[in-house]
Write a protein that holds these residues in place. Sequence first.
Motif, PDB file in Angstrom:
ATOM      1  N   SER A  87       0.951  -1.310  -0.099  1.00 18.56           N
ATOM      2  CA  SER A  87       0.013  -0.027   0.011  1.00 18.56           C
ATOM      3  C   SER A  87       0.941   1.144  -0.018  1.00 18.56           C
ATOM      4  CB  SER A  87      -0.855  -0.143   1.083  1.00 18.56           C
ATOM      5  OG  SER A  87      -0.415   0.192   2.290  1.00 18.56           O
ATOM      6  N   SER A  88       1.875   1.023   0.640  1.00 16.96           N
ATOM      7  CA  SER A  88       2.961   2.467   0.667  1.00 16.96           C
ATOM      8  C   SER A  88       3.358   2.663  -0.537  1.00 16.96           C
ATOM      9  CB  SER A  88       4.142   2.175   1.803  1.00 16.96           C
ATOM     10  OG  SER A  88       3.533   2.158   3.007  1.00 16.96           O
ATOM     11  N   VAL A  89       3.959   1.392  -1.334  1.00 16.15           N
ATOM     12  CA  VAL A  89       4.396   1.660  -2.704  1.00 16.15           C
ATOM     13  C   VAL A  89       3.252   2.234  -3.753  1.00 16.15           C
ATOM     14  CG1 VAL A  89       5.502   0.350  -4.493  1.00 16.15           C
ATOM     15  CG2 VAL A  89       6.151  -0.146  -2.129  1.00 16.15           C
ATOM     16  N   THR A  90       2.101   1.803  -3.560  1.00 14.24           N
ATOM     17  CA  THR A  90       0.864   2.197  -4.320  1.00 14.24           C
ATOM     18  C   THR A  90       0.961   3.685  -4.322  1.00 14.24           C
ATOM     19  OG1 THR A  90       0.038   0.136  -4.139  1.00 14.24           O
ATOM     20  CG2 THR A  90      -1.411   1.863  -4.905  1.00 14.24           C
ATOM     21  N   PHE A  91       0.757   4.252  -2.950  1.00 11.43           N
ATOM     22  CA  PHE A  91       0.620   5.754  -2.509  1.00 11.43           C
ATOM     23  C   PHE A  91       2.166   6.409  -3.378  1.00 11.43           C
ATOM     24  CE2 PHE A  91      -1.647   4.138   1.350  1.00 11.43           C
ATOM     25  CZ  PHE A  91      -2.821   3.900   0.581  1.00 11.43           C
ATOM     26  N   VAL A 140       9.889  -1.876   9.350  1.00  8.32           N
ATOM     27  CA  VAL A 140       8.772  -1.934   8.533  1.00  8.32           C
ATOM     28  C   VAL A 140       7.771  -0.637   8.822  1.00  8.32           C
ATOM     29  CG1 VAL A 140       6.869  -3.078   7.360  1.00  8.32           C
ATOM     30  CG2 VAL A 140       8.821  -4.252   7.746  1.00  8.32           C
ATOM     31  N   ARG A 141       7.382  -0.656  10.040  1.00  6.47           N
ATOM     32  CA  ARG A 141       6.562   0.425  10.549  1.00  6.47           C
ATOM     33  C   ARG A 141       7.133   1.735  10.067  1.00  6.47           C
ATOM     34  NH1 ARG A 141       4.354  -1.754  16.536  1.00  6.47           N
ATOM     35  NH2 ARG A 141       2.740  -3.180  15.608  1.00  6.47           N
ATOM     36  N   LEU A 142       8.334   1.940  10.874  1.00  7.69           N
ATOM     37  CA  LEU A 142       8.983   3.266  10.681  1.00  7.69           C
ATOM     38  C   LEU A 142       9.051   3.582   9.068  1.00  7.69           C
ATOM     39  CD1 LEU A 142      11.855   3.075  13.405  1.00  7.69           C
ATOM     40  CD2 LEU A 142       9.617   4.578  13.229  1.00  7.69           C
ATOM     41  N   ALA A 143       9.583   2.809   8.329  1.00 11.56           N
ATOM     42  CA  ALA A 143       9.829   2.910   6.865  1.00 11.56           C
ATOM     43  C   ALA A 143       8.349   3.268   6.137  1.00 11.56           C
ATOM     44  CB  ALA A 143      10.191   1.643   6.238  1.00 11.56           C
ATOM     45  N   CYS A 144       7.438   2.617   6.541  1.00 10.93           N
ATOM     46  CA  CYS A 144       6.175   3.173   5.950  1.00 10.93           C
ATOM     47  C   CYS A 144       5.414   4.239   6.522  1.00 10.93           C
ATOM     48  CB  CYS A 144       4.949   1.712   6.141  1.00 10.93           C
ATOM     49  SG  CYS A 144       5.407   0.302   5.501  1.00 10.93           S
ATOM     50  N   LEU A 145       5.663   4.434   7.694  1.00  7.25           N
ATOM     51  CA  LEU A 145       5.477   5.638   8.296  1.00  7.25           C
ATOM     52  C   LEU A 145       6.061   7.069   7.716  1.00  7.25           C
ATOM     53  CD1 LEU A 145       3.669   7.446  10.224  1.00  7.25           C
ATOM     54  CD2 LEU A 145       5.610   6.836  11.952  1.00  7.25           C
ATOM     55  N   LEU A 146       7.518   6.935   7.452  1.00  4.60           N
ATOM     56  CA  LEU A 146       8.185   8.207   6.850  1.00  4.60           C
ATOM     57  C   LEU A 146       7.798   8.266   5.501  1.00  4.60           C
ATOM     58  CD1 LEU A 146      11.477   7.528   8.288  1.00  4.60           C
ATOM     59  CD2 LEU A 146      10.237   9.054   8.789  1.00  4.60           C
ATOM     60  N   SER A 173       1.537   9.479  -6.283  1.00  6.60           N
ATOM     61  CA  SER A 173       1.861  10.685  -6.196  1.00  6.60           C
ATOM     62  C   SER A 173       2.931  11.271  -7.204  1.00  6.60           C
ATOM     63  CB  SER A 173       2.562  10.765  -4.739  1.00  6.60           C
ATOM     64  OG  SER A 173       3.779  10.161  -4.574  1.00  6.60           O
ATOM     65  N   HIS A 174       3.510  10.174  -7.832  1.00  5.89           N
ATOM     66  CA  HIS A 174       4.317  10.642  -9.244  1.00  5.89           C
ATOM     67  C   HIS A 174       5.823  11.386  -8.539  1.00  5.89           C
ATOM     68  CE1 HIS A 174       0.972  10.802 -12.170  1.00  5.89           C
ATOM     69  NE2 HIS A 174       1.159   9.776 -11.857  1.00  5.89           N
ATOM     70  N   ILE A 175       5.905  10.981  -7.281  1.00  7.92           N
ATOM     71  CA  ILE A 175       7.244  11.396  -6.552  1.00  7.92           C
ATOM     72  C   ILE A 175       8.195  10.379  -6.714  1.00  7.92           C
ATOM     73  CG2 ILE A 175       8.343  11.950  -4.445  1.00  7.92           C
ATOM     74  CD1 ILE A 175       6.413  14.117  -5.295  1.00  7.92           C
ATOM     75  N   PRO A 176       9.287  10.749  -7.324  1.00 12.25           N
ATOM     76  CA  PRO A 176      10.260   9.451  -7.612  1.00 12.25           C
ATOM     77  C   PRO A 176      10.971   8.912  -6.255  1.00 12.25           C
ATOM     78  CG  PRO A 176      11.144  11.596  -8.588  1.00 12.25           C
ATOM     79  CD  PRO A 176       9.887  12.015  -7.724  1.00 12.25           C
ATOM     80  N   PHE A 177      11.057   7.354  -6.442  1.00 11.10           N
ATOM     81  CA  PHE A 177      11.259   6.462  -5.522  1.00 11.10           C
ATOM     82  C   PHE A 177      12.805   7.100  -4.874  1.00 11.10           C
ATOM     83  CE2 PHE A 177       8.176   3.671  -6.779  1.00 11.10           C
ATOM     84  CZ  PHE A 177       7.674   3.105  -5.545  1.00 11.10           C
ATOM     85  N   LYS A 178      13.544   7.653  -5.624  1.00  8.39           N
ATOM     86  CA  LYS A 178      14.857   7.951  -5.248  1.00  8.39           C
ATOM     87  C   LYS A 178      14.708   9.061  -4.276  1.00  8.39           C
ATOM     88  CE  LYS A 178      19.360   9.709  -6.808  1.00  8.39           C
ATOM     89  NZ  LYS A 178      20.170  10.138  -8.159  1.00  8.39           N
ATOM     90  N   THR A 179      13.584  10.077  -4.343  1.00  8.21           N
ATOM     91  CA  THR A 179      13.512  11.253  -3.684  1.00  8.21           C
ATOM     92  C   THR A 179      13.102  10.759  -2.089  1.00  8.21           C
ATOM     93  OG1 THR A 179      12.974  12.721  -5.421  1.00  8.21           O
ATOM     94  CG2 THR A 179      12.278  13.136  -3.266  1.00  8.21           C
ATOM     95  N   VAL A 180      11.940   9.677  -2.371  1.00  9.46           N
ATOM     96  CA  VAL A 180      11.427   9.246  -1.040  1.00  9.46           C
ATOM     97  C   VAL A 180      12.405   8.563  -0.091  1.00  9.46           C
ATOM     98  CG1 VAL A 180       9.689   7.680  -0.029  1.00  9.46           C
ATOM     99  CG2 VAL A 180       9.178   9.192  -2.028  1.00  9.46           C
ATOM    100  N   LEU A 181      13.331   7.632  -1.006  1.00  7.99           N
ATOM    101  CA  LEU A 181      14.010   6.889  -0.248  1.00  7.99           C
ATOM    102  C   LEU A 181      15.435   7.674   0.392  1.00  7.99           C
ATOM    103  CD1 LEU A 181      14.401   3.648  -2.369  1.00  7.99           C
ATOM    104  CD2 LEU A 181      13.132   3.967  -0.150  1.00  7.99           C
ATOM    105  N   ARG A 182      15.397   9.011  -0.288  1.00  6.72           N
ATOM    106  CA  ARG A 182      16.643   9.937   0.198  1.00  6.72           C
ATOM    107  C   ARG A 182      16.714  10.215   1.454  1.00  6.72           C
ATOM    108  NH1 ARG A 182      17.707  14.585  -3.554  1.00  6.72           N
ATOM    109  NH2 ARG A 182      16.020  15.371  -2.302  1.00  6.72           N
ATOM    110  N   SER A 183      15.247  10.312   2.065  1.00  7.72           N
ATOM    111  CA  SER A 183      15.228  10.868   3.492  1.00  7.72           C
ATOM    112  C   SER A 183      15.481   9.557   4.450  1.00  7.72           C
ATOM    113  CB  SER A 183      13.512  11.240   3.579  1.00  7.72           C
ATOM    114  OG  SER A 183      12.867   9.996   3.406  1.00  7.72           O
ATOM    115  N   PHE A 184      15.608   8.310   4.143  1.00  6.26           N
ATOM    116  CA  PHE A 184      16.113   7.466   5.017  1.00  6.26           C
ATOM    117  C   PHE A 184      17.620   7.616   5.556  1.00  6.26           C
ATOM    118  CE2 PHE A 184      12.118   5.541   3.340  1.00  6.26           C
ATOM    119  CZ  PHE A 184      11.784   4.984   4.587  1.00  6.26           C
ATOM    120  N   ARG A 185      18.207   8.180   4.731  1.00  7.82           N
ATOM    121  CA  ARG A 185      19.671   8.242   4.801  1.00  7.82           C
ATOM    122  C   ARG A 185      19.974   8.908   6.194  1.00  7.82           C
ATOM    123  NH1 ARG A 185      23.045   9.250  -0.402  1.00  7.82           N
ATOM    124  NH2 ARG A 185      24.530   9.215   1.436  1.00  7.82           N
TER     125      ARG A 185
END
Length: 275
Positions: free
Chosen positions: A51-55, A115-121, A59-71
Amino acid sequence: MIKDITLGQFFPGDSVIHKADARVKVILCIFYIVMIFFAKSAASYLFLILSSVTFILMSHIPFKTVLRSFRALIFIIVFTSVINLFWTKGEVLWVHLGAIKIYREGVIQAVKMVVRLACLLCTSGVILSYTTSPIALTDALERLLSPLKKIRVPVHEFSMMMTIALRFIPTLVEETDKIMSAQKARGADFSSGGIIARVKSLVPVLIPLFVSAFRRADELAVAMECRCYHGGKGRTRMTEMHLKPMDFALIALFIASGAGIILLNYIHLSLYIPI
């Protein structure tokens, strides 16, 4: 690392989530946070990830931009998972090295927390900050908290402060990066030495950062006064918020996701994998 902090940034777009009513997105973000803690089984956690991947795709936000916040938050995620790994007791012992004991339940709890923190962020960032402008977010918070005006709560001022704080996170991050680059050009070292030495090396960064933050706050106050801003009393809006069919469809999608997670927690053993 500083540049990886994307919290508070708004990425203009034309996606379904971009066009959704900001009030709906605030409510759905709270609903999703609650929905995360309803996940109990492995199937429900897998459904949560999907569901997180679907959202994100919607949104058309690149995965690279979303995952960059994890670093920037990787330390918090790792620290939380390690605490759950070593402090959760159980019945099945997997590792026993002296005083170190790792149980199967501890490993499962650590994975669940990651998983919870990743989906939440990911999802909260996509729903709110990445796809919602600060002005729309201010109006949404003010509308949702408007019943508190009856007990003399300064709802407009409260919403404005929250939105300004969120909006200036990327600005302060950029300012911090500029100050650190300037200090490095003058020979400052922020990466060597112990923890105490690294903390002391940040003092030349914090002082000019605070000065810059107060200067920006004063400039913002002067700009708002020049535009005759006097709070929310008697204030009108250029655009009125109205719910559209797309908003109801988005609400239905989130409710279906929550129902799917609850259903997967109690489904037949042939499809249910307890963790």
